[in-house]
Structure formats: structure tokens, C-alpha cells
Design an enzyme around this catalytic site. Sequence first.
Site, PDB file in Angstrom:
ATOM      1  N   ASN A 282       0.820  -1.214   0.000  1.00  0.00           N
ATOM      2  CA  ASN A 282       0.000   0.000   0.000  1.00  0.00           C
ATOM      3  C   ASN A 282       0.858   1.269   0.000  1.00  0.00           C
ATOM      4  OD1 ASN A 282      -2.847   0.977   0.299  1.00  0.00           O
ATOM      5  ND2 ASN A 282      -1.896   2.029   2.020  1.00  0.00           N
TER       6      ASN A 282
ATOM      7  N   SER B 173       6.775  10.686   7.956  1.00  0.00           N
ATOM      8  CA  SER B 173       6.735  10.326   9.376  1.00  0.00           C
ATOM      9  C   SER B 173       8.077  10.493  10.057  1.00  0.00           C
ATOM     10  CB  SER B 173       6.319   8.855   9.476  1.00  0.00           C
ATOM     11  OG  SER B 173       6.461   8.405  10.793  1.00  0.00           O
TER      12      SER B 173
ATOM     13  N   TYR C 157       7.203   0.289   8.621  1.00  0.00           N
ATOM     14  CA  TYR C 157       6.371   1.465   8.357  1.00  0.00           C
ATOM     15  C   TYR C 157       7.239   2.665   7.971  1.00  0.00           C
ATOM     16  CZ  TYR C 157       3.746   5.670   9.398  1.00  0.00           C
ATOM     17  OH  TYR C 157       3.189   6.920   9.317  1.00  0.00           O
TER      18      TYR C 157
ATOM     19  N   LYS D 157       7.718   4.835   4.263  1.00  0.00           N
ATOM     20  CA  LYS D 157       7.553   6.293   4.136  1.00  0.00           C
ATOM     21  C   LYS D 157       8.814   6.917   3.524  1.00  0.00           C
ATOM     22  CE  LYS D 157       3.385   6.923   5.675  1.00  0.00           C
ATOM     23  NZ  LYS D 157       2.352   7.653   4.928  1.00  0.00           N
TER      24      LYS D 157
ATOM     25  N   PHE E 223       5.313  13.812  13.735  1.00  0.00           N
ATOM     26  CA  PHE E 223       5.645  13.076  14.946  1.00  0.00           C
ATOM     27  C   PHE E 223       4.322  12.450  15.413  1.00  0.00           C
ATOM     28  CE2 PHE E 223      10.233  13.609  15.704  1.00  0.00           C
ATOM     29  CZ  PHE E 223      10.510  14.165  14.467  1.00  0.00           C
TER      30      PHE E 223
ATOM     31  N   HIS F 226      -3.092   3.465  18.901  1.00  0.00           N
ATOM     32  CA  HIS F 226      -2.394   4.680  19.326  1.00  0.00           C
ATOM     33  C   HIS F 226      -2.673   5.010  20.785  1.00  0.00           C
ATOM     34  CE1 HIS F 226      -2.576   4.980  14.908  1.00  0.00           C
ATOM     35  NE2 HIS F 226      -1.339   5.414  15.066  1.00  0.00           N
TER      36      HIS F 226
ATOM     37  N   ARG G 175       7.567  10.595  23.322  1.00  0.00           N
ATOM     38  CA  ARG G 175       7.105  11.023  21.999  1.00  0.00           C
ATOM     39  C   ARG G 175       6.726  12.505  22.043  1.00  0.00           C
ATOM     40  NH1 ARG G 175       9.123   7.044  21.032  1.00  0.00           N
ATOM     41  NH2 ARG G 175       8.391   5.171  19.944  1.00  0.00           N
TER      42      ARG G 175
END
Length: 326
Positions: free
Chosen positions: A90, A115, A139, A143, A167, A187, A219
Amino acid sequence: MNIFVTGGAGYIGSHTVRLLAEAGHRVRVYDNLSEGHAAAVPAGSLFEGDLADEKRLVEGLLDGFDCVMHFAAHCSVGESMEKPEKYYGNNVVGSLRLLSAMRKTGVKRIVFSSSAATYGNPVKTPIPEDHPTDPINAYGQTKLDFEHALKYYAGAYGIGYAALRYFNAAGAAPDAKIGEDHDPETHLVPIVLEAALGRRDAVAIFGTDYPTPDGTCIRDYIHVYDLAQAHILAMEAIEPGKGRVYNLGNGAGYSVREVIETARRVTGHRLPVKEGPRRAGDPPTLVASSEKITRELGWKPRFPDLQAIVETAWRWHKANPKGYAE
Ligand code: UFG
């Protein structure tokens, strides 16, 4: 402007569509609704289709679009380590079909949802855009791979682009009309708020032995409306054949425990936690320097602090305890 928004029924896409419409832009949302929600999209703007379907993409793009905003992607770090094929299929192959459809229809501008996961384990914090990119999960790699494709397509075919390295997006529309609803939810912020609503028994903490002050991952949380605003600024700055890369965060790191503590304050709920092992693919700390987009495009967050971000998310969750399924 006329803007074609892939993944516009998803979390960040739908908030951006709303801001675009408010700013007077005409929007078409291209989404297969596999993860997005028709109810999150303004009436009449949805054009259903899959990123894998280049013919459908061309049909959708034929009506004279000035710019594509490309949100459609799989976006769970943990899942990407278990199902890399899904992510490459994808996020890379599907995204290349989109570029091909853009070439066939003469659309020359794209804003891409990249990302912080492109950086991997940071060697310095806060992270500037010229920091080395060395993803530690599939992931982030997908990106980064698409960012590289954009660079070469810009040189060869005159496409202009902006890659926005988000972020941790969180929060919801301040009027609680749209918000975050993934199935399954992975998440942290929505998970914590689901626990506050009694829809989960406890919040699992993935790893308490990281090299951080309280042992949990740090984060940089950014409000989804502030991300959306950055897309509009980036779109306006794109020049033919050239690319821009910007980080988007608030430059402040919060640990998993601090996020839970903030949610306790905002919701007034006790929020039991269950400490568990690390999740594969998680770097200990990710904090952005967003100095570049502030300096070059005048981006300024409206919701820079975590408590305000969690408050907007909580309003949405309280009003929609089952998300869009209500
Ligand atoms: N976490 C928990 N328990 C949970 C869920 C998450 O402890 O139930 C932890 C994670 O291990 C991580 C932190 O909370 O340390 C944040 O996790 P999220 O899944 O909310 O977000 P990520 O940092 O993994 O990923 C997000 C986006 C990605 C993006 C990345 C960049 O989902 O798209 O931020 O930092 F690439």
C-alpha cells in the site's frame, strides 16, 4: 484550489479536509473506506476507490486538480513489523500508482504524509530534517522509500512536493464533530481515553526499561489541526520540480507515563495500567525540531501543549464513545 485528498476519510486526512473546506478550497476525497469513515467526510466530496486501482485514480483525478494531498496509508508501527508486505504493497506500490495517475492527468503538486519513523533511533534530539534517516520499522522504511521516489520524480517529471514528517498526531476537532477512530486502535492517546470511558480495563505500557527518565518511551505529540494547517502552508509553497521536507512536532517530549498522567487530570479517571514488554520497532525517544517550517512557512501551532491536545480528544471521545459507529 482544487485538491484531491487520498485517505481523506481517515484521521489526519479528514481534519485536513475540514480546514481546506473552511479555507475555501474545493476538495475531492479518494478513499476505499477500509480504515476511514464516510461520516468524517463533508457530504458530496467522497470518491470511493483504492490506491491499488490506477484506472480509478485517473478517473478521480481528471477534473482539473491543482494538488494532491496523500494521506492514504497503513500506519501502525507494530503491525508493520508483522505484516511488511501489507505496508510495502500500500504505502510504496500503491503510492507509486498515485504518482503514475498524476503524471497521466497532469497534476504536478503533492503534499505527502511522511513520518518521524523515517529517522529510526535518533542520534540527536530534537531531530532536525537533515538528521540521518535509518528507519527501524517497516512502516518508517515505506515512508522513506516514497520520499525517495518523490525526489527522483521531481527531477525527472517536474512534480513539486512537500513531505511532512509527522511526529505523534493526537487530538480532535475542537467542536468534537470529528476525531480519531481506528479499528483496532493502536495509538496511545485514544487507547488511554477508551480506558477512561471504561471500554478497556487497563492501559498496557509497552516497555518500562527504556533509557528514559521513567523507563517508558518519549514522543512529541502534535494536534491534528496544527498538522492540517501545515498541509495548507506546505501546499502553497510547493514549486514545480522541487521538494521540501518538514518535521512537524511541538519540540517537547512526553513519556507514556506522562501521557497517562495528563489523561488522568483531563478525565478525572483513575486509569489503571498494566506494565508489559516492549513493542517491536519502537525507538525510545522521538522529539521534533520544527524550527524549519516555522522559519520558512510561518507555521505556528494553536494547541502546543499536551493537556490541550488531550482535552480536545477527550471531548470527541465523550461525545462519541463508540467512535463513528454511533
Ligand atoms: N504505547 C503503549 N501502550 C499502548 C499504545 C502505545 O505503551 O497501548 C506506547 C508505544 O509503545 C509508544 C507510544 O506509546 O512508545 C506511542 O505509541 P503510538 O502507537 O501512539 O504511536 P507511535 O509512536 O508508535 O507511532 C506514531 C504514529 C506513526 C508515526 C510515529 C512517529 O502512529 O504513524 O508516531 O513517531 F510514524
